[in-house]
Design an enzyme around this catalytic site. Structure first.
Site, PDB file in Angstrom:
ATOM      1  N   LEU A  81      58.504  33.340 -19.377  1.00  0.00           N
ATOM      2  CA  LEU A  81      59.548  34.273 -18.923  1.00  0.00           C
ATOM      3  C   LEU A  81      59.309  35.659 -19.527  1.00  0.00           C
ATOM      4  CD1 LEU A  81      62.303  34.987 -17.596  1.00  0.00           C
ATOM      5  CD2 LEU A  81      63.366  34.275 -19.731  1.00  0.00           C
TER       6      LEU A  81
ATOM      7  N   ASP B  97      59.296  35.061 -13.175  1.00  0.00           N
ATOM      8  CA  ASP B  97      58.711  33.909 -13.876  1.00  0.00           C
ATOM      9  C   ASP B  97      58.578  32.784 -12.844  1.00  0.00           C
ATOM     10  OD1 ASP B  97      57.945  32.016 -15.748  1.00  0.00           O
ATOM     11  OD2 ASP B  97      59.984  31.692 -16.511  1.00  0.00           O
TER      12      ASP B  97
ATOM     13  N   SER C  92      63.782  28.145 -14.945  1.00  0.00           N
ATOM     14  CA  SER C  92      64.804  27.088 -14.913  1.00  0.00           C
ATOM     15  C   SER C  92      66.226  27.603 -14.739  1.00  0.00           C
ATOM     16  CB  SER C  92      64.731  26.264 -16.193  1.00  0.00           C
ATOM     17  OG  SER C  92      63.444  25.738 -16.340  1.00  0.00           O
TER      18      SER C  92
HETATM   19  C1  SPV Z   1      60.180  30.474 -21.145  1.00  0.00           C
HETATM   20  O1  SPV Z   1      60.528  31.084 -22.162  1.00  0.00           O
HETATM   21  O2  SPV Z   1      59.417  30.945 -20.303  1.00  0.00           O
HETATM   22  C2  SPV Z   1      60.677  29.120 -20.900  1.00  0.00           C
HETATM   23  C3  SPV Z   1      62.003  28.771 -21.328  1.00  0.00           C
HETATM   24  O3  SPV Z   1      59.987  28.361 -20.269  1.00  0.00           O
HETATM   25  S1  SPV Z   1      63.063  29.029 -19.999  1.00  0.00           S
HETATM   26  O4  SPV Z   1      63.072  30.452 -19.676  1.00  0.00           O
HETATM   27  O5  SPV Z   1      64.341  28.569 -20.453  1.00  0.00           O
HETATM   28  O6  SPV Z   1      62.619  28.259 -18.857  1.00  0.00           O
HETATM   29 MG    MG Z   2      58.571  29.283 -19.133  1.00  0.00          MG
END
Ligand code: SPV
Ligand code: MG
Length: 297
Positions: free
Chosen positions: A44, A54, A119
């Site tokens: 992300l 992402d 997510s």
């Molecule tokens: C990220 O930091 O890219 C992760 C965690 O995978 S999340 O953003 O919660 O999916």
């Molecule tokens: Mg991630």
């Protein structure tokens, strides 16, 4: 001790190992300086730093370059967020060899379909078939060299609305496939789901959580509940966005930098993060050697 061994030991230690998200060498250094035991090369954060979603928009080579720059900048181990492995088992094997060669301590892959979607973004979160993802875990384990490099299997069952039984079924299969740790993800505003998972999971693997939407949970509570690791995945990036937006807005509105000067990092601080002292010391030695060798001739 190798960085991979440190990450493995940290995940299996008596207290949760705390990882903090980074998107650049500089942000990783700040995480290390703040006392975190390990760094999470966050998909992300890395995507956001390029102002891109992402969602597997960046290639593996681009993610690897960012993760390797992070690993080069710190002494603590770096766990790389590798989304769903960038493709099939062939991609996963190449990924593990590449990330291990560039100094990463481990990789985390998640059981979603390619292209993944972050997510927390509203939309379809399609789980990969369990067998298909377990085969990727085995491919990852077979591709690494030595025993210490860590392969984390991330379970997205709660994110996809599939429930506790599905999360536990996947945990059992991923453990059998050779995973070194599990990451159980949840988007609830309380830790209820991940606590239920931890209480019901009877396997031997350390379990990692990412309390982005349930920030009230403490590292001490997670240790008490037998978790192995906690990832503060994106707070550094979010803090940087807020701080930059605020300061740049103030400069634009005031027409000068005067009001913000006292509240932003000094150039001395920037130079310290860049290791300018080491550069100057090297230059000084170079000058001394140059004079010495010149006198010989
Ligand atoms: C990220 O930091 O890219 C992760 C965690 O995978 S999340 O953003 O919660 O999916
Ligand atoms: Mg991630």
């Amino acid at each position: 001790m190798s960085k991979s061994r440190t990450l493995r030991d940290g995940l299996n230690g008596s207290e949760v190992i705390r990882l903090v998200g980074a998107h650049s060498a500089l942000s990783a250094k700040l995480g290390q300086d703040a006392g975190f035991e390990a760094i999470w090369a966050s998909g992300l954060e890395i995507s956001a730093s390029r102002a891109l979603p992402d969602a597997n928009v960046l290639s593996m080579a681009e993610c690897l370059e960012a993760a390797a720059q992070i690993a080069d900048a710190v002494d603590v181990p770096v766990l790389a967020d590798c989304d769903s492995g960038f493709g099939g088992v062939g991609n996963v094997a190449h990924m593990v060899r590449s990330y291990q060669a560039r100094g990463l301590a481990g990789v985390c892959i998640e059981d979603k379909q390619f292209p993944k979607l972050n997510s927390f973004v509203e939309g379809h979160q399609d789980l990969a078939p369990i067998g298909d993802f377990a085969a990727k875990i085995t491919a990852a384990k077979e591709a690494r060299t030595g025993e210490d490099f860590v392969v984390v299997a991330r379970i997205e069952a709660f994110i996809a609305g599939a429930g506790l039984d599905e999360a536990l079924r996947r945990a059992t299969v991923y453990e059998a496939a050779g995973a070194d740790a599990l990451l159980i993800h949840s988007k609830l505003s309380t830790p209820e789901e991940v606590f239920a998972f931890r209480a019901a999971y009877t396997g031997a693997l350390p379990v990692i959580v990412v309390p982005t939407t349930y920030p009230q949970v403490t590292a001490a509570e997670l240790t008490e509940r037998r978790f192995g690791g906690v990832i503060y995945a994106n707070q550094g990036l979010r803090a940087a966005i807020s701080a930059m937006r605020d300061v740049l807005g103030q400069i634009g509105a005031a027409g000068s930098t005067h009001a913000v000067e006292g509240s932003i990092a000094t150039l001395k601080d920037v130079f310290a993060l860049q290791n300018v002292d080491a550069l100057l010391a090297r230059q000084e030695r170079h000058d001394a050697l140059t004079a010495q060798y010149a006198a010989l001739g």
